[in-house]
Design a protein around this motif. Structure first.
Motif, PDB file in Angstrom:
ATOM      1  N   MET A 280     -24.390   3.291  78.596  1.00 45.73           N
ATOM      2  CA  MET A 280     -25.877   3.488  77.758  1.00 45.73           C
ATOM      3  C   MET A 280     -26.109   2.008  77.236  1.00 45.73           C
ATOM      4  O   MET A 280     -25.656   1.244  77.378  1.00 45.73           O
ATOM      5  CB  MET A 280     -25.652   4.539  76.652  1.00 45.73           C
ATOM      6  N   HIS A 281     -27.429   1.961  76.717  1.00 47.05           N
ATOM      7  CA  HIS A 281     -28.037   0.584  76.495  1.00 47.05           C
ATOM      8  C   HIS A 281     -28.517   0.703  74.953  1.00 47.05           C
ATOM      9  O   HIS A 281     -29.302   1.646  74.822  1.00 47.05           O
ATOM     10  CB  HIS A 281     -29.022   0.083  77.457  1.00 47.05           C
ATOM     11  N   ASP A 282     -28.359  -0.362  74.309  1.00 49.86           N
ATOM     12  CA  ASP A 282     -29.185  -0.563  73.073  1.00 49.86           C
ATOM     13  C   ASP A 282     -30.248  -1.549  73.161  1.00 49.86           C
ATOM     14  O   ASP A 282     -30.379  -2.296  72.046  1.00 49.86           O
ATOM     15  CB  ASP A 282     -28.196  -0.469  71.887  1.00 49.86           C
ATOM     16  N   ALA A 283     -30.720  -1.871  74.167  1.00 50.85           N
ATOM     17  CA  ALA A 283     -31.793  -2.801  74.372  1.00 50.85           C
ATOM     18  C   ALA A 283     -32.965  -2.591  73.494  1.00 50.85           C
ATOM     19  O   ALA A 283     -32.933  -1.428  73.406  1.00 50.85           O
ATOM     20  CB  ALA A 283     -31.927  -3.399  75.691  1.00 50.85           C
ATOM     21  N   PRO A 284     -33.734  -3.484  73.320  1.00 56.91           N
ATOM     22  CA  PRO A 284     -35.032  -3.190  72.376  1.00 56.91           C
ATOM     23  C   PRO A 284     -35.821  -1.727  73.018  1.00 56.91           C
ATOM     24  O   PRO A 284     -36.478  -1.076  72.308  1.00 56.91           O
ATOM     25  CB  PRO A 284     -35.833  -4.449  72.753  1.00 56.91           C
ATOM     26  N   ALA A 285     -35.910  -1.563  74.530  1.00 56.21           N
ATOM     27  CA  ALA A 285     -36.789  -0.744  74.471  1.00 56.21           C
ATOM     28  C   ALA A 285     -36.001   0.809  74.609  1.00 56.21           C
ATOM     29  O   ALA A 285     -36.914   1.845  75.196  1.00 56.21           O
ATOM     30  CB  ALA A 285     -37.337  -0.752  76.181  1.00 56.21           C
ATOM     31  N   LYS A 286     -34.708   1.007  74.421  1.00 54.06           N
ATOM     32  CA  LYS A 286     -34.159   2.126  74.795  1.00 54.06           C
ATOM     33  C   LYS A 286     -34.118   3.059  73.488  1.00 54.06           C
ATOM     34  O   LYS A 286     -33.038   3.543  73.169  1.00 54.06           O
ATOM     35  CB  LYS A 286     -32.790   1.689  75.135  1.00 54.06           C
ATOM     36  N   LYS A 287     -35.427   3.481  73.058  1.00 53.75           N
ATOM     37  CA  LYS A 287     -35.269   4.208  71.803  1.00 53.75           C
ATOM     38  C   LYS A 287     -34.977   5.489  72.199  1.00 53.75           C
ATOM     39  O   LYS A 287     -34.500   6.340  71.268  1.00 53.75           O
ATOM     40  CB  LYS A 287     -36.831   4.279  71.366  1.00 53.75           C
ATOM     41  N   THR A 288     -35.090   6.194  73.287  1.00 47.77           N
ATOM     42  CA  THR A 288     -34.708   7.554  73.796  1.00 47.77           C
ATOM     43  C   THR A 288     -33.154   7.603  73.997  1.00 47.77           C
ATOM     44  O   THR A 288     -32.972   8.779  73.823  1.00 47.77           O
ATOM     45  CB  THR A 288     -35.563   8.085  74.803  1.00 47.77           C
ATOM     46  N   THR A 289     -32.830   6.482  74.198  1.00 47.85           N
ATOM     47  CA  THR A 289     -31.208   6.579  74.092  1.00 47.85           C
ATOM     48  C   THR A 289     -30.788   6.771  72.804  1.00 47.85           C
ATOM     49  O   THR A 289     -29.751   7.881  72.538  1.00 47.85           O
ATOM     50  CB  THR A 289     -30.619   5.297  74.605  1.00 47.85           C
ATOM     51  N   ALA A 290     -31.058   6.259  71.801  1.00 47.44           N
ATOM     52  CA  ALA A 290     -30.923   6.378  70.302  1.00 47.44           C
ATOM     53  C   ALA A 290     -31.067   7.956  70.020  1.00 47.44           C
ATOM     54  O   ALA A 290     -30.343   8.739  69.225  1.00 47.44           O
ATOM     55  CB  ALA A 290     -31.667   5.517  69.366  1.00 47.44           C
ATOM     56  N   GLU A 291     -32.303   8.669  70.479  1.00 46.50           N
ATOM     57  CA  GLU A 291     -32.540   9.814  70.175  1.00 46.50           C
ATOM     58  C   GLU A 291     -31.844  10.863  71.076  1.00 46.50           C
ATOM     59  O   GLU A 291     -31.485  11.955  70.378  1.00 46.50           O
ATOM     60  CB  GLU A 291     -34.143   9.986  70.896  1.00 46.50           C
ATOM     61  N   ALA A 292     -31.154  10.335  71.917  1.00 44.24           N
ATOM     62  CA  ALA A 292     -30.337  11.333  72.766  1.00 44.24           C
ATOM     63  C   ALA A 292     -28.979  11.509  72.130  1.00 44.24           C
ATOM     64  O   ALA A 292     -28.282  12.368  72.440  1.00 44.24           O
ATOM     65  CB  ALA A 292     -30.322  11.137  74.370  1.00 44.24           C
ATOM     66  N   LEU A 293     -28.532  10.252  71.737  1.00 45.11           N
ATOM     67  CA  LEU A 293     -27.122  10.097  71.084  1.00 45.11           C
ATOM     68  C   LEU A 293     -26.352  11.335  70.402  1.00 45.11           C
ATOM     69  O   LEU A 293     -25.261  11.501  70.766  1.00 45.11           O
ATOM     70  CB  LEU A 293     -26.955   8.718  70.400  1.00 45.11           C
ATOM     71  N   PRO A 294     -27.292  11.992  69.341  1.00 46.48           N
ATOM     72  CA  PRO A 294     -26.567  12.839  68.857  1.00 46.48           C
ATOM     73  C   PRO A 294     -26.013  14.070  69.669  1.00 46.48           C
ATOM     74  O   PRO A 294     -25.114  14.656  69.582  1.00 46.48           O
ATOM     75  CB  PRO A 294     -27.601  13.527  67.662  1.00 46.48           C
ATOM     76  N   SER A 295     -27.275  14.316  70.531  1.00 46.56           N
ATOM     77  CA  SER A 295     -26.789  15.754  71.532  1.00 46.56           C
ATOM     78  C   SER A 295     -25.792  15.162  72.661  1.00 46.56           C
ATOM     79  O   SER A 295     -24.994  16.070  72.867  1.00 46.56           O
ATOM     80  CB  SER A 295     -28.157  16.021  72.305  1.00 46.56           C
ATOM     81  N   ILE A 296     -25.604  13.712  72.729  1.00 44.21           N
ATOM     82  CA  ILE A 296     -24.573  13.384  73.790  1.00 44.21           C
ATOM     83  C   ILE A 296     -23.330  13.476  73.143  1.00 44.21           C
ATOM     84  O   ILE A 296     -22.087  13.993  73.603  1.00 44.21           O
ATOM     85  CB  ILE A 296     -24.856  11.925  74.361  1.00 44.21           C
ATOM     86  N   ILE A 297     -23.078  13.120  71.962  1.00 46.51           N
ATOM     87  CA  ILE A 297     -21.962  13.237  71.175  1.00 46.51           C
ATOM     88  C   ILE A 297     -21.704  14.655  71.054  1.00 46.51           C
ATOM     89  O   ILE A 297     -20.259  15.054  71.045  1.00 46.51           O
ATOM     90  CB  ILE A 297     -22.017  12.727  69.647  1.00 46.51           C
ATOM     91  N   GLU A 298     -22.437  15.656  70.434  1.00 45.87           N
ATOM     92  CA  GLU A 298     -22.376  16.930  70.343  1.00 45.87           C
ATOM     93  C   GLU A 298     -21.651  17.714  71.472  1.00 45.87           C
ATOM     94  O   GLU A 298     -20.884  18.569  71.708  1.00 45.87           O
ATOM     95  CB  GLU A 298     -23.542  17.846  69.863  1.00 45.87           C
ATOM     96  N   TYR A 299     -22.348  17.193  72.759  1.00 50.44           N
ATOM     97  CA  TYR A 299     -21.833  17.643  74.257  1.00 50.44           C
ATOM     98  C   TYR A 299     -20.601  17.214  74.261  1.00 50.44           C
ATOM     99  O   TYR A 299     -19.644  18.252  74.712  1.00 50.44           O
ATOM    100  CB  TYR A 299     -22.588  17.118  75.314  1.00 50.44           C
ATOM    101  N   PHE A 300     -20.104  16.311  74.290  1.00 47.72           N
ATOM    102  CA  PHE A 300     -18.500  15.578  74.385  1.00 47.72           C
ATOM    103  C   PHE A 300     -17.779  16.379  73.369  1.00 47.72           C
ATOM    104  O   PHE A 300     -16.293  17.010  73.727  1.00 47.72           O
ATOM    105  CB  PHE A 300     -18.536  14.344  74.473  1.00 47.72           C
ATOM    106  N   GLN A 301     -18.028  16.609  72.241  1.00 47.54           N
ATOM    107  CA  GLN A 301     -17.310  17.339  70.972  1.00 47.54           C
ATOM    108  C   GLN A 301     -17.023  18.858  71.660  1.00 47.54           C
ATOM    109  O   GLN A 301     -15.867  19.331  71.519  1.00 47.54           O
ATOM    110  CB  GLN A 301     -18.041  17.479  69.874  1.00 47.54           C
ATOM    111  N   SER A 302     -18.198  19.509  72.073  1.00 47.56           N
ATOM    112  CA  SER A 302     -18.022  20.637  72.586  1.00 47.56           C
ATOM    113  C   SER A 302     -17.217  20.996  73.794  1.00 47.56           C
ATOM    114  O   SER A 302     -16.527  22.092  73.902  1.00 47.56           O
ATOM    115  CB  SER A 302     -19.454  21.235  72.846  1.00 47.56           C
ATOM    116  N   LYS A 303     -17.014  19.839  74.449  1.00 47.13           N
ATOM    117  CA  LYS A 303     -15.981  19.824  75.776  1.00 47.13           C
ATOM    118  C   LYS A 303     -14.670  19.423  75.284  1.00 47.13           C
ATOM    119  O   LYS A 303     -13.780  19.216  76.139  1.00 47.13           O
ATOM    120  CB  LYS A 303     -16.606  18.971  76.701  1.00 47.13           C
ATOM    121  N   GLY A 304     -14.271  19.208  74.054  1.00 49.37           N
ATOM    122  CA  GLY A 304     -13.089  19.008  73.611  1.00 49.37           C
ATOM    123  C   GLY A 304     -12.613  17.360  73.802  1.00 49.37           C
ATOM    124  O   GLY A 304     -11.490  17.284  73.984  1.00 49.37           O
TER     125      GLY A 304
END
Ligand SMILES: [Zn+2]
Length: 307
Positions: free
Chosen positions: A276-300
């Motif tokens: 993933m990227h934390d470059a200046p324009a990657k705001k939607t990556t920051a927005e998506a991160l909670p759901s990405i973390i929750e997805y991996f948590q749900s998969k163990g």
């Protein structure tokens, strides 16, 4: 006068009116047709010229080939995601010793490249803190110079700092093997000067260098010879795949890419290195991160950091 029809004034008037109405009707029909044509041509031109990426969702994932990597002892599966116009290649990260001997349990390594940036990195750090997840940041030296406080924060909060060159300029980084090594050394100097102490040789190549990238293998070898070790990735939110619309993919699309790519590109399904990227324009990556973390948590999955 014989045989010639004689019109009364009234009939002549009616005839004139009929003619006039016919003319009006004609003008009206032409006007309506013009408007319809105008609309149609506008619609068609929009279809032709609008950027195809805007509403595009990832298409089906197709396996393209499989081969064994005899050097590392692991196997490499090269896969491709077929999209409308582009094929995005994924490969099993070229496992070094450390990666091979890593914990056999199901784990995921979240990695963020191209930062730190004032607009996105703090949001990502906040989310990681909230979920108590540690990640790996592959920072650009020149970016770290601009935000030394953010580099310190990444380090202080227990995340790993990896080196991602000083300038990230492809024509410079991949000009000569010596220039490539110099890019990493310069960046390392910056990181050291900000953190005080930094002895990691962990790096990532701009654009990655997979076994199939024949033209870049000399750079990879040069860095290995200089004592560095690198990681590619086998999962990605595709936030910089070259077709990203301005403003970025919607966070739901990024999550979708992570889910899809997490199902391919690794032989065991056990270890994922997510790009993933934390470059200046990657705001939607920051927005998506909670759901990405929750997805991996749900998969163990357990979250780990690269070393
Ligand atoms: Zn990069």
């Amino acid at each position: 006068m014989h045989g010639q029809k004689i019109y009364s004034d009234n009939e002549r008037y009616k005839h004139y009116k009929k003619k006039k109405n016919r003319k009006r009707r004609g003008v009206f029909i032409i006007a309506v047709c013009s408007v319809v044509l105008l609309f149609l041509s506008f619609f068609v031109s929009q279809k032709i010229f609008e950027p195809k990426v805007n509403n595009e969702k990832p298409n089906a994932i197709t396996k393209s080939n499989k081969k064994n990597d005899t050097k590392s002892g692991g196997s490499i599966i090269k896969l491709s995601l077929k999209t409308n116009e582009q094929e995005i290649k994924f490969a099993q990260p070229l496992a070094n010793e450390e990666y091979q001997s890593a914990d056999p349990e199901k784990c995921v390594y979240l990695t963020f490249d191209d930062g730190p940036s004032k607009s996105v990195t703090p949001l990502i750090l906040d989310t990681l803190k909230k979920y108590n997840v540690k990640a790996t940041f592959f920072v650009i030296g020149s970016m770290a110079e601009q935000s030394p406080d953010l580099l310190k924060r990444e380090h202080d909060e227990g995340h790993t700092i990896g080196n991602h060159t000083y300038s990230h300029k492809m024509n410079l980084v991949y000009s000569t093997p010596e220039a490539c090594v110099a890019e990493y050394e310069k960046s390392e100097g910056v990181i050291k000067s900000i953190l005080g102490q930094y002895d990691s040789k962990l790096i990532r190549f701009p654009g990655g260098i997979f076994d199939t990238d024949k033209n870049r293998l000399i750079y990879r070898q040069a860095l290995v010879n200089a004592g560095y070790h690198y990681y590619n990735w086998n999962c990605s939110d595709q936030d910089s795949d070259g077709r990203v619309p301005s403003g970025g993919y919607a966070s739901s699309v990024l999550l979708d890419w992570v889910k899809r790519t997490s199902l391919v590109g690794n032989t065991t399904g056990q270890r994922l290195i997510v790009l993933m990227h934390d470059a200046p324009a990657k705001k939607t990556t920051a927005e998506a991160l909670p759901s990405i973390i929750e997805y991996f948590q749900s998969k163990g999955y357990k979250f780990k950091i690269l070393r």
